[in-house]
Write a protein that holds these residues in place. Structure first.
Motif, short mmCIF file in Angstrom:
data_model
loop_
_atom_site.label_atom_id
_atom_site.label_comp_id
_atom_site.label_asym_id
_atom_site.label_seq_id
_atom_site.Cartn_x
_atom_site.Cartn_y
_atom_site.Cartn_z
N GLY A 56 0.77 -1.24 0.00
CA GLY A 56 0.00 0.00 0.00
C GLY A 56 0.80 1.28 0.00
N SER A 89 -0.35 -4.12 -3.22
CA SER A 89 -1.70 -3.60 -2.97
C SER A 89 -1.61 -2.08 -2.95
CB SER A 89 -2.25 -4.12 -1.64
OG SER A 89 -1.43 -3.70 -0.55
N TYR A 90 -2.74 -1.43 -3.20
CA TYR A 90 -2.84 0.02 -3.11
C TYR A 90 -3.55 0.38 -1.82
CZ TYR A 90 -1.41 0.12 -8.00
OH TYR A 90 -0.71 -0.03 -9.18
N TYR A 95 -5.28 4.75 -3.72
CA TYR A 95 -6.37 3.82 -3.96
C TYR A 95 -6.72 3.75 -5.46
CZ TYR A 95 -9.11 8.16 -3.84
OH TYR A 95 -9.58 9.43 -4.06
N VAL A 111 -1.39 -7.47 -8.77
CA VAL A 111 -2.07 -6.43 -8.01
C VAL A 111 -3.33 -6.99 -7.38
CG1 VAL A 111 -3.12 -4.13 -8.09
CG2 VAL A 111 -1.18 -4.69 -9.60
N SER A 114 -9.78 -4.73 -5.19
CA SER A 114 -10.41 -4.14 -4.01
C SER A 114 -11.28 -5.14 -3.25
CB SER A 114 -11.26 -2.93 -4.41
OG SER A 114 -12.26 -3.31 -5.33
N SER A 135 -6.79 -4.23 -2.22
CA SER A 135 -6.44 -2.82 -2.45
C SER A 135 -7.62 -1.94 -2.06
CB SER A 135 -6.10 -2.59 -3.93
OG SER A 135 -4.86 -3.17 -4.27
#
Length: 405
Positions: A56, A89-90, A95, A111, A114, A135
């Protein structure tokens, strides 16, 4: 098996309040977040790790700059060339808003969506590894996301990637995706790779539940060593080892000026203290002059006005750089004013210089994040109280009071 756990890269972060730094140092400051991540990639290749976890906030803003995207793409391609997969992950800063605006990542980059997912791989030595994560779909994820993580099944090792906050623990960071250690332990994972909190820390040793912290401190609240964790297998256990990579470190340096009667003495004392600092990286320093109540009002005024700081900042820099971004005089004694009852002053000062009062008065200034961060500093009330003491001493001296010293 061996892998790297890193988080909160915050590529292309603006370092606020340092525009007066010399051009060469400013260039290093600007490149610091990029350099730190490049060092992590260097280590992954040198250590021949099986994979890399990035948990993240890879970017500093949801509007990823082209430069940051190109840099991430290039570094992940270096890992792809070395046949090292990346699981990322974001978070709340980067985001997933508009994937069409992003540059494509190399095929080795996996990746997490969400709604969560689990990726599987087999390492070079035949270990079956499952990696679960998610994410952020928006900036504010305030619900507990641990129900999205499956319970470990048949993998030799299962790793969770979670960008969030531990429930019920005070922090300077906003609370996102709250979790408890009990919830994580119920998943029976072998390692939890955490992100969001910028201070590296091991919440639990076995199985490890670990915040990697950010690899480069970006403001005075992110002082000390910054880096990543190299995680190695030892039997059925995974053991994390912290590795620093920051090229610039924030540091507070206390210097006693007891007995100083000339400005040159103070300057020499500061220079001698800085010469004793042995850190190999560049240092951004806040110098606190202790025992400053012994200084004359004239010397205090030259410090509080910024005149001494301006002089020190203009001196030639030597490698490794030590640059002073803040200089404060710490006065611990109360002023000896004839008409000021010291007991009354102490009681009044404790009532007035509180975090709540400062927050109320400075509320119009708290919208920019960097100012809000400064206003939350624990030592701000004491700092403001010391500055008021200095001003009172100076004003008393200007009025001709013989007791001002």
């Amino acid at each position: 098996m061996k892998f790297i756990h890193a988080a909160d890269l915050h590529l292309d972060t603006p370092f606020l309040g340092l525009r007066t730094a010399p051009a060469a140092l400013w260039q290093q400051i600007y490149e610091a977040t990029f350099t730190a991540f490049a060092k992590i990639v260097d280590a992954a290749i040198a250590e021949q790790v099986d994979f890399v976890c990035l948990v993240g906030d890879l970017y500093d803003h949801v509007e990823r700059s082209i430069q940051a995207q190109l840099f991430l793409q290039k570094q992940l391609q270096r890992l792809a060339t070395a046949a090292i997969p990346v699981y990322l992950s974001y978070g709340n800063h980067d985001y997933v808003a508009d994937s069409a605006a992003e540059l494509p990542l190399p095929d080795n980059a996996h990746v997490f969506p969400s709604n969560g997912a689990t990726f599987n791989l087999t390492t070079k030595d035949g270990q079956k590894v499952a990696l679960s994560g998610f994410s952020y779909a928006q900036r504010w994820v305030e619900t507990d996301m641990t129900p999205q993580f499956p319970v470990k099944t048949t993998a030799d090792f299962q790793i969770g990637l979670l960008h969030g906050s531990q429930s019920g623990v005070a922090s300077a960071h906003a609370v996102y995706a709250p979790f408890s250690l009990a919830e994580l332990n119920q998943k029976h994972y072998d390692y939890w790779a955490l992100g969001h909190i910028h201070q590296q820390q091991i919440l639990q040793s076995q199985p490890p539940i670990v915040y990697a912290g950010n690899p480069q401190g970006r403001n005075p609240n992110e002082a000390g060593p910054r880096g990543y964790y190299l995680v190695s297998q030892q039997g059925q256990r995974l053991l994390p080892e912290f590795r620093p990579v920051a090229t610039i470190e924030w540091l507070t340096c206390s210097v006693s000026v007891a007995g100083a009667v000339r400005l040159t003495t103070i300057i020499n004392t500061i220079e001698q203290a800085l010469a004793k600092l042995k850190q190999p990286q560049a240092l951004l320093l806040q110098v606190v002059l202790t025992d400053a109540e012994q200084l004359s009002p004239t010397l205090l005024q030259r410090i509080e006005s910024g005149e001494l700081l301006s002089y020190l900042q203009k001196q030639p820099l030597t490698q490794p750089w030590r640059w002073i971004y803040a200089l404060t005089a710490q006065v611990t004694a109360t002023p000896n004013f004839n008409q000021l009852d010291q007991t009354y002053w102490q009681a009044s000062a404790q009532q007035i210089f509180t975090t709540a009062n400062i927050g109320q008065v400075a509320q119009p200034l708290s919208q920019p994040e960097f100012l809000a961060t400064e206003l939350r500093q624990a030592d701000l009330p004491a700092t403001l109280q010391a500055q008021v003491l200095n001003l009172l001493r100076e004003n008393k001296a200007l009025a001709g009071d013989d007791d001002a010293d």
